[in-house]
Design an enzyme around this catalytic site. Structure first.
Site, PDB file in Angstrom:
ATOM      1  N   LYS A 122      12.580 -78.797 -29.963  1.00 39.73           N
ATOM      2  CA  LYS A 122      13.373 -78.264 -31.079  1.00 39.73           C
ATOM      3  C   LYS A 122      14.507 -79.263 -31.271  1.00 39.73           C
ATOM      4  CE  LYS A 122      16.530 -76.182 -32.610  1.00 39.73           C
ATOM      5  NZ  LYS A 122      17.466 -76.823 -33.577  1.00 39.73           N
ATOM      6  N   GLU A 136      21.968 -80.684 -19.672  1.00 39.85           N
ATOM      7  CA  GLU A 136      22.776 -81.893 -19.887  1.00 39.85           C
ATOM      8  C   GLU A 136      23.826 -81.514 -20.913  1.00 39.85           C
ATOM      9  OE1 GLU A 136      22.409 -84.601 -18.219  1.00 39.85           O
ATOM     10  OE2 GLU A 136      20.310 -84.926 -17.718  1.00 39.85           O
ATOM     11  N   CYS A 146      28.263 -87.645 -25.277  1.00 41.49           N
ATOM     12  CA  CYS A 146      28.639 -86.751 -24.174  1.00 41.49           C
ATOM     13  C   CYS A 146      29.376 -87.526 -23.099  1.00 41.49           C
ATOM     14  CB  CYS A 146      27.410 -86.073 -23.602  1.00 41.49           C
ATOM     15  SG  CYS A 146      26.134 -87.243 -23.124  1.00 41.49           S
ATOM     16  N   GLU A 195      36.178 -81.100 -24.749  1.00 43.59           N
ATOM     17  CA  GLU A 195      35.419 -82.157 -25.388  1.00 43.59           C
ATOM     18  C   GLU A 195      35.653 -82.079 -26.904  1.00 43.59           C
ATOM     19  OE1 GLU A 195      31.119 -81.733 -25.597  1.00 43.59           O
ATOM     20  OE2 GLU A 195      30.986 -83.727 -24.742  1.00 43.59           O
TER      21      GLU A 195
HETATM   22  P1  NAD Z   1      24.795 -77.291 -29.494  1.00 47.26           P
HETATM   23  O1  NAD Z   1      24.869 -76.683 -28.129  1.00 47.26           O
HETATM   24  O2  NAD Z   1      25.451 -76.589 -30.601  1.00 47.26           O
HETATM   25  O3  NAD Z   1      23.274 -77.494 -29.932  1.00 47.26           O
HETATM   26  C1  NAD Z   1      22.338 -78.158 -29.116  1.00 47.26           C
HETATM   27  C2  NAD Z   1      20.955 -77.669 -29.461  1.00 47.26           C
HETATM   28  O4  NAD Z   1      20.877 -76.278 -29.175  1.00 47.26           O
HETATM   29  C3  NAD Z   1      20.583 -77.820 -30.936  1.00 47.26           C
HETATM   30  O5  NAD Z   1      19.231 -78.194 -31.039  1.00 47.26           O
HETATM   31  C4  NAD Z   1      20.784 -76.413 -31.474  1.00 47.26           C
HETATM   32  O6  NAD Z   1      19.966 -76.137 -32.588  1.00 47.26           O
HETATM   33  C5  NAD Z   1      20.357 -75.583 -30.288  1.00 47.26           C
HETATM   34  N1  NAD Z   1      20.892 -74.223 -30.292  1.00 47.26           N
HETATM   35  C6  NAD Z   1      22.006 -73.743 -30.919  1.00 47.26           C
HETATM   36  N2  NAD Z   1      22.130 -72.424 -30.700  1.00 47.26           N
HETATM   37  C7  NAD Z   1      21.101 -72.054 -29.906  1.00 47.26           C
HETATM   38  C8  NAD Z   1      20.700 -70.830 -29.316  1.00 47.26           C
HETATM   39  N3  NAD Z   1      21.391 -69.704 -29.518  1.00 47.26           N
HETATM   40  N4  NAD Z   1      19.599 -70.824 -28.545  1.00 47.26           N
HETATM   41  C9  NAD Z   1      18.891 -71.958 -28.320  1.00 47.26           C
HETATM   42  N5  NAD Z   1      19.212 -73.145 -28.863  1.00 47.26           N
HETATM   43  C10 NAD Z   1      20.308 -73.198 -29.640  1.00 47.26           C
HETATM   44  O7  NAD Z   1      25.330 -78.766 -29.281  1.00 47.26           O
HETATM   45  P2  NAD Z   1      25.534 -79.856 -30.406  1.00 47.26           P
HETATM   46  O8  NAD Z   1      26.784 -79.534 -31.107  1.00 47.26           O
HETATM   47  O9  NAD Z   1      24.282 -80.037 -31.172  1.00 47.26           O
HETATM   48  O10 NAD Z   1      25.705 -81.168 -29.519  1.00 47.26           O
HETATM   49  C11 NAD Z   1      26.892 -81.576 -29.013  1.00 47.26           C
HETATM   50  C12 NAD Z   1      26.971 -81.269 -27.539  1.00 47.26           C
HETATM   51  O11 NAD Z   1      25.880 -81.869 -26.849  1.00 47.26           O
HETATM   52  C13 NAD Z   1      28.201 -81.837 -26.907  1.00 47.26           C
HETATM   53  O12 NAD Z   1      28.788 -80.872 -26.078  1.00 47.26           O
HETATM   54  C14 NAD Z   1      27.671 -82.999 -26.086  1.00 47.26           C
HETATM   55  O13 NAD Z   1      28.472 -83.347 -25.010  1.00 47.26           O
HETATM   56  C15 NAD Z   1      26.358 -82.493 -25.670  1.00 47.26           C
HETATM   57  N6  NAD Z   1      25.471 -83.616 -25.266  1.00 47.26           N
HETATM   58  C16 NAD Z   1      25.236 -83.793 -23.930  1.00 47.26           C
HETATM   59  C17 NAD Z   1      24.449 -84.850 -23.496  1.00 47.26           C
HETATM   60  C18 NAD Z   1      24.185 -85.061 -22.029  1.00 47.26           C
HETATM   61  O14 NAD Z   1      23.239 -85.753 -21.719  1.00 47.26           O
HETATM   62  N7  NAD Z   1      24.990 -84.510 -21.128  1.00 47.26           N
HETATM   63  C19 NAD Z   1      23.887 -85.721 -24.437  1.00 47.26           C
HETATM   64  C20 NAD Z   1      24.144 -85.511 -25.781  1.00 47.26           C
HETATM   65  C21 NAD Z   1      24.948 -84.435 -26.182  1.00 47.26           C
END
Ligand code: NAD
Length: 475
Positions: free
Chosen positions: A171, A246, A280, A378
């Site tokens: 997804k 992650e 991240c 963050e």
């Molecule tokens: P997010 O948590 O809002 O979304 C991440 C994913 O989860 C998306 O695909 C989203 O559609 C899905 N999602 C949202 N609500 C959901 C639910 N209720 N159930 C299941 N899935 C759901 O994060 P974002 O804003 O897309 O990304 C930014 C975040 O990602 C930051 O906190 C960043 O640090 C983190 N990130 C971490 C890494 C790592 O490797 N540690 C790498 C990249 C990004």
């Protein structure tokens, strides 16, 4: 007519009853529509993956290796179109998107090679017992990923998963669905059987929630925010499914008096500008020894002053943030800074008079309160905060003083201090006199505490996507 990005399930494109808009962050215009997949589409994808897994898990490492390497070739062939899609969806500068496309190919090649030499153990228990371990695939792996590095995050999970004999359902993030669908189609062209790699586009609370709750997956990998990661893990826990999280970070550079301060300032500035700070593992805090503090801060401000800002496709130093929502979030943190001196930026930007874009100027704030939200949470924008320290102990306490524990960097010429601090900094990766922001494909990566658990990348990911079975034979 607007183009529609559709899911890719069981080897073919699949539309949905409803769509949502894919918005160009560089100007707020609509790039096209995206199929708004839901529970039914996830069901169909998981069923396809489960069917495909009956034969896929029985293929030889050599067969899987050949397919992964062929997919890597096709990704390399298509670096340019993939990079353009990625740049449009995310807003990131084109050269950074090109690099992401190449790294995506590299993941498939790396795991294509690694799987050829992935061995179990033979245990010398007793002369009359033959004991050994097998590394077995989980079965169907679900992958829910963030929008900041769509190509890299897709490949980082899917490549080791399918290399080890799993079939995957991905997804992608709501904002950035197109490259995941494109790579799934390339996998088909490479010769992957239908159902081995599936992508369902859609919104987090719909398609994402359906995937994390689906009883047909055997392992979940989540890349995203700490808040949603906790929800996904709770959902997986109800059916006792393993999860890898992650999550976010608030990583620090520790710059000591004996460091190459010119290099430290240059690298810290460019690392927070990469992908507009939406990384991240961005080093979003710079902790500087009081004796070199003024020089480091001045040098960073000097780098920020030279930054070009514009549309990702025009390949500036800094593109827009992923969305206006993200722009509002970044502005919220900067407006609520409290104590601290604003030395650069601090406001949204409108390069070349473009209106409707999600731009934010590179921002440097010195002397923030370490307990303030801007120093603790963050932000995910081109925002750097600097703080000073007097002693090594103080530096370590500041570095470890947030809920996150993803990366750290030590800038010093003192070898003993470098290794001492590499051990003391709570983080999944520590860099000394350099900064990798997640590093290469080969380096194990992941966090502690609120940055998540489990390790991706490197050969460790092969362990993550398999489970050990021990076999004991009485001779
Ligand atoms: P997010 O948590 O809002 O979304 C991440 C994913 O989860 C998306 O695909 C989203 O559609 C899905 N999602 C949202 N609500 C959901 C639910 N209720 N159930 C299941 N899935 C759901 O994060 P974002 O804003 O897309 O990304 C930014 C975040 O990602 C930051 O906190 C960043 O640090 C983190 N990130 C971490 C890494 C790592 O490797 N540690 C790498 C990249 C990004």
């Amino acid at each position: 007519m607007a183009t529609v990005t559709e899911s890719f399930v069981d080897g073919e494109s699949v539309g949905a009853k409803e769509t949502y808009e894919n918005v160009d962050p560089s100007n707020g215009q609509v790039l096209g529509e995206v199929a708004r997949g839901g529970a039914e589409d996830i069901d169909r994808a998981v069923a396809a993956a489960r069917r495909a897994n009956r034969t896929w898990r029985a293929t030889t490492p050599e067969q899987r290796s050949a397919l992964l390497c062929r997919l890597a070739d096709l990704i390399e062939r298509d670096v340019e179109p993939l990079a353009r899609l990625e740049s449009e969806d995310t807003g990131k500068p084109l050269s950074q998107a090109r690099n992401d496309a190449r790294v995506c190919g590299r993941y498939f090649r790396f795991y294509g090679h690694a799987i050829d030499s992935y061995y179990g153990l033979s245990l010398q228990l007793r002369p009359d017992l033959h004991a050994y371990t097998r590394r077995e695939p989980h079965g169907v792996t679900g992958h829910i990923v963030a929008w900041n590095y769509p190509l890299q995050l897709f490949a980082r999970g899917v490549a080791p998963a399918v290399a080890t004999g799993n079939c995957s359902v991905v997804k992608p993030a709501d904002e950035t669905p197109r490259t995941a669908v494109a790579v799934a189609a390339l996998a088909r062209e490479a010769g992957f059987p239908p159902g081995v790699i599936n992508v369902v586009t859609g919104l987090g609370p719909e398609a994402g929630a359906a995937l994390s709750a689906h009883p047909g997956t055997d392992h979940l990998g989540f890349v995203g925010s700490t808040r949603i990661g906790a929800l996904v893990a709770a959902s997986a826990a109800e059916r006792v499914s393993p999860v890898m999280l992650e999550l976010g970070g608030k990583s620090a550079h520790l710059v000591f008096a004996d460091a190459d301060v010119e290099k430290a300032a240059r690298v810290a500035a460019s690392a927070i500008l990469q992908n507009a700070g939406q990384t991240c593992s961005a080093g979003s805090r710079v902790l500087v020894h009081e004796s070199v503090h003024a020089e480091v801060v001045e040098r960073i401000a000097g780098h920020f002053a030279k930054v070009s800002i514009g549309r990702g496709l025009d390949d500036p130093d800094l593109g827009p943030l992923v969305s206006r929502k993200q722009q509002d979030r970044v502005r919220g943190y900067v407006d609520a800074v409290g104590t601290g001196e604003l030395l650069a930026g601090g406001a949204i930007a409108e390069p070349d008079g473009i209106t409707g874009g999600a731009y934010f100027a590179p921002t440097l704030i010195d002397g923030v309160d370490p307990a303030a939200p801007i120093a603790q949470e963050e932000i995910f924008g081109p925002i750097l905060t600097t703080m000073r320290f007097a002693t090594e102990e103080e530096a370590v306490a500041l570095a470890n003083g947030t809920d996150y524990a993803l990366l750290g960097a030590v800038w010093t010429r003192d070898l003993s201090r470098a290794h001492r601090l590499a051990a003391e900094i709570e983080a999944g990766q520590v860099y000394v006199n350099t900064y990798g922001a997640g590093g290469g494909v080969e380096l194990p990566f992941g966090g502690f505490r609120k940055s998540g658990y489990g390790r991706e990348k490197g050969v460790e990911a092969l362990d993550a996507y398999t489970a050990t079975k021990t076999v004991v034979v009485q001779l």
